[in-house]
Design an enzyme around this catalytic site. Sequence first.
Site, PDB file in Angstrom:
ATOM      1  N   GLU A 163     -10.063 -10.050  -7.140  1.00  9.72           N
ATOM      2  CA  GLU A 163      -9.084  -8.971  -6.978  1.00  9.72           C
ATOM      3  C   GLU A 163      -7.947  -9.080  -7.998  1.00  9.72           C
ATOM      4  O   GLU A 163      -7.507  -8.069  -8.556  1.00  9.72           O
ATOM      5  CB  GLU A 163      -8.543  -8.997  -5.550  1.00  9.72           C
ATOM      6  CG  GLU A 163      -9.615  -8.640  -4.527  1.00  9.72           C
ATOM      7  CD  GLU A 163      -9.210  -8.891  -3.082  1.00  9.72           C
ATOM      8  OE1 GLU A 163     -10.049  -8.632  -2.206  1.00  9.72           O
ATOM      9  OE2 GLU A 163      -8.071  -9.344  -2.842  1.00  9.72           O
ATOM     10  N   TYR A 222     -12.777  -1.541  -3.142  1.00 10.15           N
ATOM     11  CA  TYR A 222     -13.216  -1.607  -1.740  1.00 10.15           C
ATOM     12  C   TYR A 222     -14.726  -1.441  -1.588  1.00 10.15           C
ATOM     13  O   TYR A 222     -15.190  -1.095  -0.494  1.00 10.15           O
ATOM     14  CB  TYR A 222     -12.474  -0.551  -0.915  1.00 10.15           C
ATOM     15  CG  TYR A 222     -11.022  -0.908  -0.676  1.00 10.15           C
ATOM     16  CD1 TYR A 222     -10.669  -1.978   0.143  1.00 10.15           C
ATOM     17  CD2 TYR A 222      -9.999  -0.176  -1.273  1.00 10.15           C
ATOM     18  CE1 TYR A 222      -9.344  -2.318   0.361  1.00 10.15           C
ATOM     19  CE2 TYR A 222      -8.670  -0.499  -1.059  1.00 10.15           C
ATOM     20  CZ  TYR A 222      -8.344  -1.575  -0.242  1.00 10.15           C
ATOM     21  OH  TYR A 222      -7.035  -1.911  -0.013  1.00 10.15           O
ATOM     22  N   LYS A 236       0.822  -1.209   0.000  1.00 12.10           N
ATOM     23  CA  LYS A 236       0.000   0.000   0.000  1.00 12.10           C
ATOM     24  C   LYS A 236       0.860   1.265   0.000  1.00 12.10           C
ATOM     25  O   LYS A 236       2.072   1.219   0.290  1.00 12.10           O
ATOM     26  CB  LYS A 236      -0.927  -0.033   1.216  1.00 12.10           C
ATOM     27  CG  LYS A 236      -1.896  -1.224   1.193  1.00 12.10           C
ATOM     28  CD  LYS A 236      -2.884  -1.162   2.352  1.00 12.10           C
ATOM     29  CE  LYS A 236      -3.815  -2.355   2.332  1.00 12.10           C
ATOM     30  NZ  LYS A 236      -4.867  -2.266   3.395  1.00 12.10           N
ATOM     31  N   ASN A 289      -1.946   0.080   6.843  1.00 10.12           N
ATOM     32  CA  ASN A 289      -1.418  -1.189   7.345  1.00 10.12           C
ATOM     33  C   ASN A 289      -0.525  -1.937   6.342  1.00 10.12           C
ATOM     34  O   ASN A 289      -0.428  -3.159   6.372  1.00 10.12           O
ATOM     35  CB  ASN A 289      -2.551  -2.066   7.868  1.00 10.12           C
ATOM     36  CG  ASN A 289      -3.569  -2.413   6.801  1.00 10.12           C
ATOM     37  OD1 ASN A 289      -3.442  -1.993   5.659  1.00 10.12           O
ATOM     38  ND2 ASN A 289      -4.572  -3.198   7.167  1.00 10.12           N
ATOM     39  N   HIS A 300      -2.082  -5.522   1.630  1.00  7.82           N
ATOM     40  CA  HIS A 300      -3.389  -6.166   1.508  1.00  7.82           C
ATOM     41  C   HIS A 300      -3.174  -7.639   1.217  1.00  7.82           C
ATOM     42  O   HIS A 300      -2.215  -7.996   0.530  1.00  7.82           O
ATOM     43  CB  HIS A 300      -4.167  -5.542   0.332  1.00  7.82           C
ATOM     44  CG  HIS A 300      -5.419  -6.278  -0.014  1.00  7.82           C
ATOM     45  ND1 HIS A 300      -6.588  -6.108   0.686  1.00  7.82           N
ATOM     46  CD2 HIS A 300      -5.671  -7.226  -0.952  1.00  7.82           C
ATOM     47  CE1 HIS A 300      -7.520  -6.900   0.177  1.00  7.82           C
ATOM     48  NE2 HIS A 300      -6.990  -7.591  -0.815  1.00  7.82           N
TER      49      HIS A 300
HETATM   50  P1  CMP Z   1      -7.439  -4.490   4.204  1.00  9.57           P
HETATM   51  O1  CMP Z   1      -7.906  -5.514   5.178  1.00  9.57           O
HETATM   52  O2  CMP Z   1      -6.365  -4.786   3.247  1.00  9.57           O
HETATM   53  O3  CMP Z   1      -8.723  -3.954   3.403  1.00  9.57           O
HETATM   54  C1  CMP Z   1      -9.639  -3.078   4.036  1.00  9.57           C
HETATM   55  C2  CMP Z   1      -8.873  -1.912   4.571  1.00  9.57           C
HETATM   56  O4  CMP Z   1      -9.638  -0.930   5.258  1.00  9.57           O
HETATM   57  C3  CMP Z   1      -7.900  -2.408   5.639  1.00  9.57           C
HETATM   58  O5  CMP Z   1      -6.940  -3.204   5.059  1.00  9.57           O
HETATM   59  C4  CMP Z   1      -7.434  -1.079   6.192  1.00  9.57           C
HETATM   60  O6  CMP Z   1      -6.538  -0.411   5.310  1.00  9.57           O
HETATM   61  C5  CMP Z   1      -8.767  -0.328   6.205  1.00  9.57           C
HETATM   62  N1  CMP Z   1      -9.402  -0.462   7.535  1.00  9.57           N
HETATM   63  C6  CMP Z   1      -9.885  -1.588   8.105  1.00  9.57           C
HETATM   64  N2  CMP Z   1     -10.386  -1.329   9.320  1.00  9.57           N
HETATM   65  C7  CMP Z   1     -10.216  -0.011   9.532  1.00  9.57           C
HETATM   66  C8  CMP Z   1     -10.548   0.883  10.592  1.00  9.57           C
HETATM   67  N3  CMP Z   1     -11.138   0.428  11.703  1.00  9.57           N
HETATM   68  N4  CMP Z   1     -10.235   2.182  10.461  1.00  9.57           N
HETATM   69  C9  CMP Z   1      -9.660   2.623   9.326  1.00  9.57           C
HETATM   70  N5  CMP Z   1      -9.313   1.829   8.270  1.00  9.57           N
HETATM   71  C10 CMP Z   1      -9.589   0.541   8.368  1.00  9.57           C
END
Ligand code: CMP
Length: 146
Positions: free
Chosen positions: A135, A58, A18, A121, A124
């Site tokens: 995806e 998303y 990311k 984070n 993905h």
């Molecule tokens: P990912 O699981 O790759 O895909 C969904 C994304 O939404 C996740 O990673 C984070 O980048 C974002 N995400 C998930 N939960 C939260 C949260 N509680 N607050 C903000 N962003 C989130």
Amino acid sequence: MRKIFKTMTGNRTFTMIKPDAVEKGYIGAILEKITGAGFKIVAMKYTQLSRRDAETFYAIHKERPFFGDLVEFMTRGPIVAAILEKDNAVEDFRALIGATNPEQAAEGTIRKLYAANVAENAVHGSDSDANAVIEGTFHFSGREVF
Ligand code: CMP
């Protein structure tokens, strides 16, 4: 035409490095963790998502309070998208990256090492074989997958 996913038996998953991890210069280290864990890269590109791309990718999260921030984040800079091959790919890759929230991620996982917080984070990983196909197909055409 080559098939992106040879079978539905769980041997491929989809990942993105990311924008946060790209900005911090972690592409090389993360790819090394991935290949070191036995994943073969069968497709890869360095690209930037448009707003429309991110909203589509998303769409499942569109009712979540963080959806707007997620789209902003995922479009703010380049990403690395890849399809990875290994037995039990989806599950093993999710173990390698760790929990969504890096504070809860196990020691040594990619998110524990490189993620800032639950939103930014670092990586993905597809959450199911079916989503891996959706995806991967979203990002790659048949002739970009080997
Ligand atoms: P990912 O699981 O790759 O895909 C969904 C994304 O939404 C996740 O990673 C984070 O980048 C974002 N995400 C998930 N939960 C939260 C949260 N509680 N607050 C903000 N962003 C989130």
